[in-house]
Design a protein around this motif. Structure first.
Motif, PDB file in Angstrom:
ATOM      1  N   HIS A   1     -16.033  -1.645   0.271  1.00 22.59           N
ATOM      2  CA  HIS A   1     -15.234  -0.928   1.018  1.00 22.59           C
ATOM      3  C   HIS A   1     -14.908  -1.720   2.586  1.00 22.59           C
ATOM      4  O   HIS A   1     -13.950  -1.553   2.950  1.00 22.59           O
ATOM      5  N   PHE A   2     -15.901  -2.307   2.525  1.00 25.64           N
ATOM      6  CA  PHE A   2     -15.803  -3.132   4.013  1.00 25.64           C
ATOM      7  C   PHE A   2     -14.608  -4.225   3.825  1.00 25.64           C
ATOM      8  O   PHE A   2     -13.797  -4.473   4.693  1.00 25.64           O
ATOM      9  N   ARG A   3     -14.641  -4.972   2.620  1.00 34.43           N
ATOM     10  CA  ARG A   3     -13.664  -5.977   2.591  1.00 34.43           C
ATOM     11  C   ARG A   3     -12.189  -5.186   2.518  1.00 34.43           C
ATOM     12  O   ARG A   3     -11.135  -5.836   2.885  1.00 34.43           O
ATOM     13  N   ARG A   4     -12.019  -4.054   2.101  1.00 28.40           N
ATOM     14  CA  ARG A   4     -10.714  -3.307   1.877  1.00 28.40           C
ATOM     15  C   ARG A   4     -10.345  -3.067   3.677  1.00 28.40           C
ATOM     16  O   ARG A   4      -9.071  -3.261   3.574  1.00 28.40           O
ATOM     17  N   LEU A   5     -11.004  -3.012   4.249  1.00 34.80           N
ATOM     18  CA  LEU A   5     -10.804  -2.825   5.601  1.00 34.80           C
ATOM     19  C   LEU A   5     -10.316  -4.114   6.244  1.00 34.80           C
ATOM     20  O   LEU A   5      -9.532  -4.444   7.087  1.00 34.80           O
ATOM     21  N   SER A   6     -11.254  -5.214   5.988  1.00 35.83           N
ATOM     22  CA  SER A   6     -11.307  -6.331   6.923  1.00 35.83           C
ATOM     23  C   SER A   6     -10.097  -7.366   6.269  1.00 35.83           C
ATOM     24  O   SER A   6      -9.794  -8.189   7.044  1.00 35.83           O
ATOM     25  N   VAL A   7      -9.495  -6.921   5.164  1.00 34.12           N
ATOM     26  CA  VAL A   7      -8.379  -7.914   4.800  1.00 34.12           C
ATOM     27  C   VAL A   7      -7.002  -7.412   5.498  1.00 34.12           C
ATOM     28  O   VAL A   7      -5.969  -8.135   5.673  1.00 34.12           O
ATOM     29  N   GLY A   8      -7.044  -6.181   6.028  1.00 32.60           N
ATOM     30  CA  GLY A   8      -5.839  -6.030   7.009  1.00 32.60           C
ATOM     31  C   GLY A   8      -4.681  -5.418   6.560  1.00 32.60           C
ATOM     32  O   GLY A   8      -3.314  -5.396   7.060  1.00 32.60           O
ATOM     33  N   VAL A   9      -4.817  -5.147   5.188  1.00 32.48           N
ATOM     34  CA  VAL A   9      -3.428  -4.705   4.449  1.00 32.48           C
ATOM     35  C   VAL A   9      -3.163  -3.261   4.498  1.00 32.48           C
ATOM     36  O   VAL A   9      -1.820  -2.938   4.206  1.00 32.48           O
ATOM     37  N   GLU A  10      -3.986  -2.646   4.925  1.00 32.60           N
ATOM     38  CA  GLU A  10      -3.673  -1.215   4.909  1.00 32.60           C
ATOM     39  C   GLU A  10      -2.416  -1.046   5.717  1.00 32.60           C
ATOM     40  O   GLU A  10      -1.464  -0.090   5.531  1.00 32.60           O
ATOM     41  N   ALA A  11      -2.358  -1.519   7.059  1.00 34.22           N
ATOM     42  CA  ALA A  11      -1.330  -1.561   7.816  1.00 34.22           C
ATOM     43  C   ALA A  11      -0.165  -1.847   7.318  1.00 34.22           C
ATOM     44  O   ALA A  11       1.280  -1.684   7.688  1.00 34.22           O
ATOM     45  N   LEU A  12      -0.298  -3.087   6.544  1.00 30.94           N
ATOM     46  CA  LEU A  12       1.184  -3.724   5.962  1.00 30.94           C
ATOM     47  C   LEU A  12       1.600  -3.015   4.815  1.00 30.94           C
ATOM     48  O   LEU A  12       2.813  -2.814   4.598  1.00 30.94           O
ATOM     49  N   ILE A  13       0.906  -1.979   4.059  1.00 27.93           N
ATOM     50  CA  ILE A  13       1.376  -1.187   3.097  1.00 27.93           C
ATOM     51  C   ILE A  13       1.777  -0.074   3.849  1.00 27.93           C
ATOM     52  O   ILE A  13       2.952   0.645   3.626  1.00 27.93           O
ATOM     53  N   GLY A  14       1.211   0.320   4.977  1.00 28.18           N
ATOM     54  CA  GLY A  14       1.450   1.641   5.995  1.00 28.18           C
ATOM     55  C   GLY A  14       2.983   1.250   6.515  1.00 28.18           C
ATOM     56  O   GLY A  14       3.604   2.164   6.602  1.00 28.18           O
ATOM     57  N   LEU A  15       3.477  -0.085   6.396  1.00 33.78           N
ATOM     58  CA  LEU A  15       4.645  -0.282   6.945  1.00 33.78           C
ATOM     59  C   LEU A  15       5.869   0.276   6.051  1.00 33.78           C
ATOM     60  O   LEU A  15       7.139   0.332   6.625  1.00 33.78           O
ATOM     61  N   THR A  16       5.327   0.616   4.899  1.00 37.65           N
ATOM     62  CA  THR A  16       6.421   1.204   4.110  1.00 37.65           C
ATOM     63  C   THR A  16       7.157   2.578   4.785  1.00 37.65           C
ATOM     64  O   THR A  16       8.255   3.011   4.633  1.00 37.65           O
ATOM     65  N   ASP A  17       6.502   3.245   5.731  1.00 39.13           N
ATOM     66  CA  ASP A  17       6.903   4.333   6.861  1.00 39.13           C
ATOM     67  C   ASP A  17       8.299   3.750   7.366  1.00 39.13           C
ATOM     68  O   ASP A  17       9.143   4.684   7.527  1.00 39.13           O
ATOM     69  N   LEU A  18       8.115   2.471   7.618  1.00 39.60           N
ATOM     70  CA  LEU A  18       9.418   2.174   8.374  1.00 39.60           C
ATOM     71  C   LEU A  18      10.547   1.918   7.571  1.00 39.60           C
ATOM     72  O   LEU A  18      11.842   2.371   8.074  1.00 39.60           O
ATOM     73  N   PHE A  19      10.282   1.467   6.220  1.00 42.99           N
ATOM     74  CA  PHE A  19      11.394   1.133   5.647  1.00 42.99           C
ATOM     75  C   PHE A  19      12.183   2.606   4.886  1.00 42.99           C
ATOM     76  O   PHE A  19      13.035   2.606   4.533  1.00 42.99           O
ATOM     77  N   ILE A  20      10.973   3.652   4.786  1.00 44.60           N
ATOM     78  CA  ILE A  20      11.452   5.059   4.522  1.00 44.60           C
ATOM     79  C   ILE A  20      12.403   5.458   5.631  1.00 44.60           C
ATOM     80  O   ILE A  20      13.410   6.283   5.395  1.00 44.60           O
ATOM     81  N   ASP A  21      11.892   5.361   6.781  1.00 42.70           N
ATOM     82  CA  ASP A  21      12.745   5.619   7.921  1.00 42.70           C
ATOM     83  C   ASP A  21      14.162   5.096   7.946  1.00 42.70           C
ATOM     84  O   ASP A  21      15.107   5.770   8.168  1.00 42.70           O
ATOM     85  N   SER A  22      14.491   4.019   7.759  1.00 46.69           N
ATOM     86  CA  SER A  22      15.400   3.222   7.595  1.00 46.69           C
ATOM     87  C   SER A  22      16.298   3.468   6.588  1.00 46.69           C
ATOM     88  O   SER A  22      17.701   3.755   6.543  1.00 46.69           O
ATOM     89  N   ARG A  23      15.796   4.201   5.392  1.00 39.74           N
ATOM     90  CA  ARG A  23      16.472   4.724   4.286  1.00 39.74           C
ATOM     91  C   ARG A  23      16.924   6.218   4.571  1.00 39.74           C
ATOM     92  O   ARG A  23      17.491   6.690   3.828  1.00 39.74           O
ATOM     93  N   GLN A  24      16.271   6.734   5.430  1.00 39.31           N
ATOM     94  CA  GLN A  24      16.679   8.145   6.108  1.00 39.31           C
ATOM     95  C   GLN A  24      16.095   8.991   5.014  1.00 39.31           C
ATOM     96  O   GLN A  24      16.606  10.156   4.515  1.00 39.31           O
ATOM     97  N   TRP A  25      14.887   8.661   4.381  1.00 39.11           N
ATOM     98  CA  TRP A  25      14.368   9.617   3.316  1.00 39.11           C
ATOM     99  C   TRP A  25      13.332  10.281   4.141  1.00 39.11           C
ATOM    100  O   TRP A  25      12.756   9.990   5.069  1.00 39.11           O
ATOM    101  N   PRO A  26      12.887  11.756   3.606  1.00 37.60           N
ATOM    102  CA  PRO A  26      11.807  12.504   4.178  1.00 37.60           C
ATOM    103  C   PRO A  26      10.470  11.573   4.243  1.00 37.60           C
ATOM    104  O   PRO A  26      10.248  11.077   3.169  1.00 37.60           O
ATOM    105  N   GLN A  27       9.536  11.560   5.118  1.00 32.94           N
ATOM    106  CA  GLN A  27       8.437  10.859   5.290  1.00 32.94           C
ATOM    107  C   GLN A  27       7.210  11.912   4.626  1.00 32.94           C
ATOM    108  O   GLN A  27       7.594  13.164   4.539  1.00 32.94           O
ATOM    109  N   ILE A  28       6.493  11.069   3.887  1.00 32.29           N
ATOM    110  CA  ILE A  28       5.410  11.747   3.499  1.00 32.29           C
ATOM    111  C   ILE A  28       4.726  12.345   4.593  1.00 32.29           C
ATOM    112  O   ILE A  28       3.888  11.867   5.453  1.00 32.29           O
ATOM    113  N   PRO A  29       4.441  13.688   4.478  1.00 35.47           N
ATOM    114  CA  PRO A  29       3.580  14.551   5.344  1.00 35.47           C
ATOM    115  C   PRO A  29       2.015  14.180   5.617  1.00 35.47           C
ATOM    116  O   PRO A  29       1.649  13.775   4.329  1.00 35.47           O
ATOM    117  N   ASN A  30       1.205  14.539   6.308  1.00 34.91           N
ATOM    118  CA  ASN A  30      -0.059  13.979   6.568  1.00 34.91           C
ATOM    119  C   ASN A  30      -0.860  14.845   5.443  1.00 34.91           C
ATOM    120  O   ASN A  30      -2.020  13.993   4.733  1.00 34.91           O
TER     121      ASN A  30
END
Length: 450
Positions: free
Chosen positions: A301-330
């Protein structure tokens, strides 16, 4: 003592008592299966180490204990054991590099120089860092996105490793005051536009706990005043802050991101960035106390956070916005399956890093924050055997990812966005392997020059 404790608690309560902004509720519609291609027959079912992810309740409980995992006094590192990195090639296609990677590699490095990050890292540290070609990691993943989106991803991917390298410096990673100072600067940045999120505020308590008791009240009050200013000053106030170069570079990235996406998605990204940054406080605490994680499940669990990739996968929201698709709700994004998708991707990238970085970080430097080292302690086995166990864990975790994708159910309007998350997850798992396999950061030669 009790008076000081009560005063400090009062200051932290003040920090938490900001005006609440609740996330907007979403209507629920009919769920249908997401039509995302599933990769079949990926790995053997003969599990050496079983790890099949966490429930939503487990995730919530674990988020409050990233520095409280089972631990024991420092254990010896066997530096003489010769090991060979096993074949851990993921079962995905090598799709090459982003076409403009050579140009944007240089542009990314120049951007850090403009923020004087190279001076904060020192000449030797900067030389080694640039030789590793970190933007090429983004180039292995973000293959078909707009140039502006790729550049943001390249800068942030590189920034994650810049701050990781900075906290590897002995004069920083063994000094809690210096660690807390930089981490609080980064927290001011990410909270500037998200200062009303209680989750982000609560997590700061573990940072304030590391401040000497006779200084803590002043530090908490100063931070509270900064956030009060943030709620009235917006962008101009954030730009007026005097920050260290590493925090300054994050500020520019964060402003650009927050100005493009709605508040809910800013908070989502802020939580991911904070998860990553707070692990440096935990690591410094371990180094200072000489007490380290030894339980494999807690370390995962600790290593999952410390690798820092959560935000890099979360960057997908930026690509979804650029493609003008509906964003995934919370309510969908924070569900068990979507979080399981992100978790599995992060685990595979983290464990890939630990396989390749083991000789450099554990055997040469004596670092304990590595999956191979923890496996060897958990099972009392050699590093070679630990490598083989890690290889099986990687195969099984990729199978977990594909199973989660196959079972994801969302409303039809969000299918494209969820499919994009699955695509980026696969690209990260494959791209991280390719970059670790080629980069001079982990090899004598730069295989990108061949």
């Amino acid at each position: 003592m009790y008076a000081m404790a009560a005063k400090t608690h009062g200051s932290f309560s003040k920090l938490l008592s900001v005006n609440s902004r609740f996330l907007s509720s979403r209507g629920k519609g009919k769920n249908v299966a997401v039509k995302v291609p599933v990769q079949k027959n990926l790995a053997s079912k003969d599990r050496v180490v079983v790890f099949s992810g966490e429930s939503a309740s487990q995730r919530q409980a674990n988020s409050h204990r990233i520095q409280a995992a089972a631990s024991s006094p420092q254990l010896p590192v066997h530096q003489k054991e010769k090991i060979q990195v096993p074949d851990i090639t993921p079962p995905y296609e090598d799709r090459g590099l982003y076409p403009l990677i050579a140009e944007l590699n240089e542009e990314t490095h120049n951007w850090f120089v403009r923020h004087n990050v190279h001076t904060q890292m020192g000449p030797e540290g900067w030389k080694k860092f640039t030789a590793g070609k970190l933007p090429y990691l983004a180039g292995q993943v973000y293959l078909d996105v707009e140039r502006k989106d790729f550049l943001w991803g390249s800068k942030y991917t590189t920034w994650i490793t810049v701050i990781d390298d900075f906290f590897d410096k002995p004069e920083i990673c063994n000094d809690m005051n210096k660690t807390v100072s930089l981490i609080l600067e980064t927290q001011k940045v990410i909270l500037w536009f998200c200062s009303e999120d209680p989750h982000l505020l609560r997590n700061l308590e573990m940072v304030f706990d590391c401040v000497p008791a006779d200084q803590r009240d002043d530090v908490v009050n100063s931070f509270s005043e900064s956030l009060a200013y943030a709620r009235t000053s917006s962008r101009s106030g954030l730009m007026s802050l005097e920050l260290q170069p590493i925090a300054s570079s994050l500020r520019e990235l964060w402003i650009e991101y927050c100005e493009r996406l709605p508040y809910d998605y800013n908070v989502r990204m802020a939580r991911y960035i904070q998860n990553y940054l707070l692990t440096f406080v935990s690591e410094t605490k371990s180094r200072v106390s000489q007490v380290y994680h030894t339980a494999l499940a807690d370390f995962i669990h600790f290593r999952r956070l410390s690798v820092g990739v959560e935000a890099l996968i979360g960057l997908t929201d930026l690509f979804i916005d650029s493609r003008q698709w509906p964003q995934i709700p919370n309510d969908v994004f924070y569900g068990t399956n979507m979080q399981g998708l992100v978790d599995a991707s992060c685990d595979v990238v983290a464990w890939t890093n630990d396989v390749y970085s083991f000789p450099k970080e554990v055997q040469k430097r004596g670092d304990r924050f590595n999956l191979i080292f923890v496996i060897s302690q958990e099972f009392g086995c050699s590093y070679t055997e630990a490598m083989n166990r890690a290889k099986e864990m990687l195969k099984n975790r990729i199978n977990d990812f594909e199973t989660i994708v196959a079972n994801l159910k969302v409303e039809a309007q969000y299918q494209n966005a969820v499919a994009e998350y699955a695509r980026i997850g696969r690209l990260w798992m494959m791209g991280a392997f390719l970059w670790h396999h080629k980069s001079k950061r982990y090899h004598e030669e730069d295989h990108y020059l061949k």
